[in-house]
Design a protein around this motif. Structure first.
Motif, PDB file in Angstrom:
ATOM      1  N   GLU A  96      57.755 -10.315  53.594  1.00  0.00           N
ATOM      2  CA  GLU A  96      56.952 -11.493  53.280  1.00  0.00           C
ATOM      3  C   GLU A  96      56.040 -11.850  54.450  1.00  0.00           C
ATOM      4  O   GLU A  96      56.434 -11.813  55.605  1.00  0.00           O
ATOM      5  CB  GLU A  96      57.856 -12.673  52.935  1.00  0.00           C
ATOM      6  N   GLY A  97      54.786 -12.194  54.107  1.00  0.00           N
ATOM      7  CA  GLY A  97      53.804 -12.554  55.117  1.00  0.00           C
ATOM      8  C   GLY A  97      52.971 -11.379  55.605  1.00  0.00           C
ATOM      9  O   GLY A  97      51.950 -11.574  56.272  1.00  0.00           O
ATOM     10  N   GLN A  98      53.392 -10.163  55.271  1.00  0.00           N
ATOM     11  CA  GLN A  98      52.681  -8.969  55.738  1.00  0.00           C
ATOM     12  C   GLN A  98      51.385  -8.763  54.971  1.00  0.00           C
ATOM     13  O   GLN A  98      51.319  -8.932  53.751  1.00  0.00           O
ATOM     14  CB  GLN A  98      53.581  -7.748  55.566  1.00  0.00           C
ATOM     15  N   ARG A  99      50.316  -8.397  55.679  1.00  0.00           N
ATOM     16  CA  ARG A  99      49.050  -8.035  55.045  1.00  0.00           C
ATOM     17  C   ARG A  99      49.120  -6.575  54.625  1.00  0.00           C
ATOM     18  O   ARG A  99      49.611  -5.729  55.372  1.00  0.00           O
ATOM     19  CB  ARG A  99      47.871  -8.219  56.013  1.00  0.00           C
ATOM     20  N   VAL A 100      48.629  -6.280  53.431  1.00  0.00           N
ATOM     21  CA  VAL A 100      48.642  -4.906  52.935  1.00  0.00           C
ATOM     22  C   VAL A 100      47.257  -4.522  52.441  1.00  0.00           C
ATOM     23  O   VAL A 100      46.446  -5.379  52.078  1.00  0.00           O
ATOM     24  CB  VAL A 100      49.675  -4.717  51.797  1.00  0.00           C
ATOM     25  N   ARG A 101      47.001  -3.232  52.420  1.00  0.00           N
ATOM     26  CA  ARG A 101      45.733  -2.692  51.948  1.00  0.00           C
ATOM     27  C   ARG A 101      45.935  -2.042  50.592  1.00  0.00           C
ATOM     28  O   ARG A 101      47.033  -1.621  50.240  1.00  0.00           O
ATOM     29  CB  ARG A 101      45.196  -1.650  52.935  1.00  0.00           C
ATOM     30  N   ALA A 102      44.871  -1.959  49.813  1.00  0.00           N
ATOM     31  CA  ALA A 102      44.943  -1.283  48.520  1.00  0.00           C
ATOM     32  C   ALA A 102      45.419   0.148  48.727  1.00  0.00           C
ATOM     33  O   ALA A 102      44.923   0.860  49.605  1.00  0.00           O
ATOM     34  CB  ALA A 102      43.573  -1.294  47.844  1.00  0.00           C
ATOM     35  N   GLY A 103      46.396   0.577  47.943  1.00  0.00           N
ATOM     36  CA  GLY A 103      46.933   1.926  48.054  1.00  0.00           C
ATOM     37  C   GLY A 103      48.076   2.072  49.019  1.00  0.00           C
ATOM     38  O   GLY A 103      48.715   3.131  49.079  1.00  0.00           O
ATOM     39  N   GLN A 104      48.391   1.014  49.770  1.00  0.00           N
ATOM     40  CA  GLN A 104      49.490   1.082  50.741  1.00  0.00           C
ATOM     41  C   GLN A 104      50.832   1.026  50.014  1.00  0.00           C
ATOM     42  O   GLN A 104      51.039   0.208  49.116  1.00  0.00           O
ATOM     43  CB  GLN A 104      49.389  -0.088  51.718  1.00  0.00           C
ATOM     44  N   PRO A 105      51.800   1.894  50.374  1.00  0.00           N
ATOM     45  CA  PRO A 105      53.129   1.827  49.753  1.00  0.00           C
ATOM     46  C   PRO A 105      53.809   0.498  50.064  1.00  0.00           C
ATOM     47  O   PRO A 105      53.834   0.060  51.216  1.00  0.00           O
ATOM     48  CB  PRO A 105      53.878   2.993  50.399  1.00  0.00           C
ATOM     49  N   ILE A 106      54.339  -0.156  49.019  1.00  0.00           N
ATOM     50  CA  ILE A 106      54.993  -1.449  49.206  1.00  0.00           C
ATOM     51  C   ILE A 106      56.446  -1.419  48.727  1.00  0.00           C
ATOM     52  O   ILE A 106      57.232  -2.295  49.078  1.00  0.00           O
ATOM     53  CB  ILE A 106      54.239  -2.565  48.457  1.00  0.00           C
ATOM     54  N   ALA A 107      56.796  -0.406  47.915  1.00  0.00           N
ATOM     55  CA  ALA A 107      58.157  -0.311  47.379  1.00  0.00           C
ATOM     56  C   ALA A 107      58.367   1.085  46.821  1.00  0.00           C
ATOM     57  O   ALA A 107      57.462   1.924  46.866  1.00  0.00           O
ATOM     58  CB  ALA A 107      58.366  -1.371  46.291  1.00  0.00           C
ATOM     59  N   ARG A 108      59.564   1.314  46.298  1.00  0.00           N
ATOM     60  CA  ARG A 108      59.861   2.576  45.622  1.00  0.00           C
ATOM     61  C   ARG A 108      60.407   2.286  44.227  1.00  0.00           C
ATOM     62  O   ARG A 108      61.176   1.336  44.040  1.00  0.00           O
ATOM     63  CB  ARG A 108      60.855   3.419  46.430  1.00  0.00           C
ATOM     64  N   VAL A 109      59.989   3.100  43.267  1.00  0.00           N
ATOM     65  CA  VAL A 109      60.383   2.919  41.876  1.00  0.00           C
ATOM     66  C   VAL A 109      61.903   2.941  41.751  1.00  0.00           C
ATOM     67  O   VAL A 109      62.592   3.744  42.396  1.00  0.00           O
ATOM     68  CB  VAL A 109      59.784   4.021  40.987  1.00  0.00           C
ATOM     69  N   GLY A 110      62.428   2.043  40.920  1.00  0.00           N
ATOM     70  CA  GLY A 110      63.868   2.002  40.691  1.00  0.00           C
ATOM     71  C   GLY A 110      64.194   1.505  39.301  1.00  0.00           C
ATOM     72  O   GLY A 110      63.356   1.555  38.392  1.00  0.00           O
ATOM     73  N   SER A 111      65.403   0.980  39.161  1.00  0.00           N
ATOM     74  CA  SER A 111      65.852   0.453  37.870  1.00  0.00           C
ATOM     75  C   SER A 111      66.772  -0.733  38.112  1.00  0.00           C
ATOM     76  O   SER A 111      67.778  -0.914  37.432  1.00  0.00           O
ATOM     77  CB  SER A 111      66.576   1.544  37.071  1.00  0.00           C
ATOM     78  N   THR A 112      66.407  -1.565  39.101  1.00  0.00           N
ATOM     79  CA  THR A 112      67.225  -2.729  39.431  1.00  0.00           C
ATOM     80  C   THR A 112      66.933  -3.866  38.465  1.00  0.00           C
ATOM     81  O   THR A 112      65.936  -3.862  37.755  1.00  0.00           O
ATOM     82  CB  THR A 112      66.953  -3.183  40.874  1.00  0.00           C
ATOM     83  N   GLY A 113      67.822  -4.856  38.475  1.00  0.00           N
ATOM     84  CA  GLY A 113      67.657  -5.965  37.546  1.00  0.00           C
ATOM     85  C   GLY A 113      68.047  -5.537  36.145  1.00  0.00           C
ATOM     86  O   GLY A 113      68.842  -4.627  35.951  1.00  0.00           O
ATOM     87  N   ARG A 114      67.486  -6.190  35.137  1.00  0.00           N
ATOM     88  CA  ARG A 114      67.780  -5.852  33.747  1.00  0.00           C
ATOM     89  C   ARG A 114      66.841  -4.748  33.308  1.00  0.00           C
ATOM     90  O   ARG A 114      65.705  -4.991  32.902  1.00  0.00           O
ATOM     91  CB  ARG A 114      67.622  -7.098  32.877  1.00  0.00           C
ATOM     92  N   SER A 115      67.304  -3.518  33.376  1.00  0.00           N
ATOM     93  CA  SER A 115      66.464  -2.355  33.109  1.00  0.00           C
ATOM     94  C   SER A 115      67.346  -1.210  32.635  1.00  0.00           C
ATOM     95  O   SER A 115      68.517  -1.121  33.003  1.00  0.00           O
ATOM     96  CB  SER A 115      65.711  -1.955  34.382  1.00  0.00           C
ATOM     97  N   THR A 116      66.773  -0.318  31.814  1.00  0.00           N
ATOM     98  CA  THR A 116      67.554   0.803  31.281  1.00  0.00           C
ATOM     99  C   THR A 116      67.088   2.157  31.795  1.00  0.00           C
ATOM    100  O   THR A 116      67.540   3.189  31.315  1.00  0.00           O
ATOM    101  CB  THR A 116      67.485   0.811  29.744  1.00  0.00           C
TER     102      THR A 116
END
Length: 287
Positions: free
Chosen positions: A241-261
């Motif tokens: 939180e608070g970090q500046r990011v640029r378009a195309g910058q990796p911010i996370a990795r795909v997963g299946s957390t939360g309510r997801s199948t």
């Protein structure tokens, strides 16, 4: 490779959704799943929410655009909160008369409060939504709010970046924006490989990064001008939180957390806190 992927997606029929509607149920956000309502109480169809917009071209002037669309230039300027009629730029999205944005009524709100917030008249809200009794609104009820006449503490922004956002992941669309199983799906689901990098669609500042109820591990980026994007169901975050990011910058990795199948990315685009169809904003050249 990118061209082949998007060509395949465009030709591919929609597959079953990778996430269920309960991904929308949250206690810490204003747009929750509406309660069951009778047919009479339900709002107008969500399909009507698509904004009427004009993308400014090279050499356009506001007066020419107004004449072309048969609208008063002053009205067009006020709808888009333009203080200087001569300052419009190529690629800018201008809202035209007839634009309406979906809004979910919150507990305790009245029609007059909503009208004041968005700078529209109670009469416009009543007529647009075919409301028989203006004094009877239900929490969770969906309304269509006409683009404002200027003013209001939450004027509808002109900052919708049509066809300008990059794709956050490579994959195929498993669920589109709109009604799904009788309720509203306020984003799109992109099925993707587990662990694939999720990238910011536009420059901005991270305002949330972490667990978010049934959305699972989520990142929210503020892009300014009332525009935010939300990336849900990730396996991990790569920003804080608070970090500046640029378009195309990796911010996370795909997963299946939360309510997801299954592994996928749930993407939302919000304008002044109101979800709009991400497909209006994503660049169609790749996916």
């Amino acid at each position: 490779m990118a061209a082949l992927l998007v060509a395949g997606w465009l030709a591919m029929p929609l597959r079953p959704a990778q996430a269920r509607l309960d991904e929308l149920i949250r206690t810490d956000a204003p747009y929750q799943l509406p309660p069951e309502m009778s047919l009479k109480e339900k709002s107008v169809p969500v399909a009507a929410a698509t904004p009427r917009v004009y993308i400014v071209r090279d050499g356009d002037t506001l007066s020419e655009i107004a004449v072309r669309h048969r609208v008063d230039v002053q009205t067009l300027a006020e709808m888009n909160h333009l203080h200087d009629h001569d300052r419009i730029v190529k690629g800018q999205a201008l809202m035209l008369p007839g634009t309406a944005i979906p809004y979910t009524v919150r507990r305790g709100e009245t029609l007059s409060v909503i009208a004041c917030r968005f700078g529209v008249s109670e009469r416009e809200l009543t007529e647009t939504n075919n409301i028989d009794d203006p004094d009877r609104l239900l929490a969770g009820q969906r309304l269509m709010v006409p683009a404002g006449q200027g003013g209001g503490e939450t004027p509808i922004s002109r900052a919708l970046p049509l066809k300008q956002l990059g794709w956050p992941v490579v994959g195929w669309i498993s669920s589109v924006y709109g009604m799904r199983d009788g309720a509203m799906h306020e984003g799109i689901d992109i099925a993707a490989d587990y662990g694939q990098k999720v990238r910011a669609v536009k420059d901005g500042r991270v305002v949330f990064a972490g667990p978010r109820g049934t959305y699972g591990i989520t990142v929210i980026i503020d892009h300014g001008g009332g525009l935010r994007t939300l990336y849900a169901h990730n396996s991990r975050v790569l920003v804080c939180e608070g970090q500046r990011v640029r378009a195309g910058q990796p911010i996370a990795r795909v997963g299946s957390t939360g309510r997801s199948t299954g592994p996928h990315l749930h993407l939302e685009v919000l304008l002044n806190g109101i979800p709009v169809d991400p497909m209006l904003c994503l660049n169609r050249t790749y996916a």
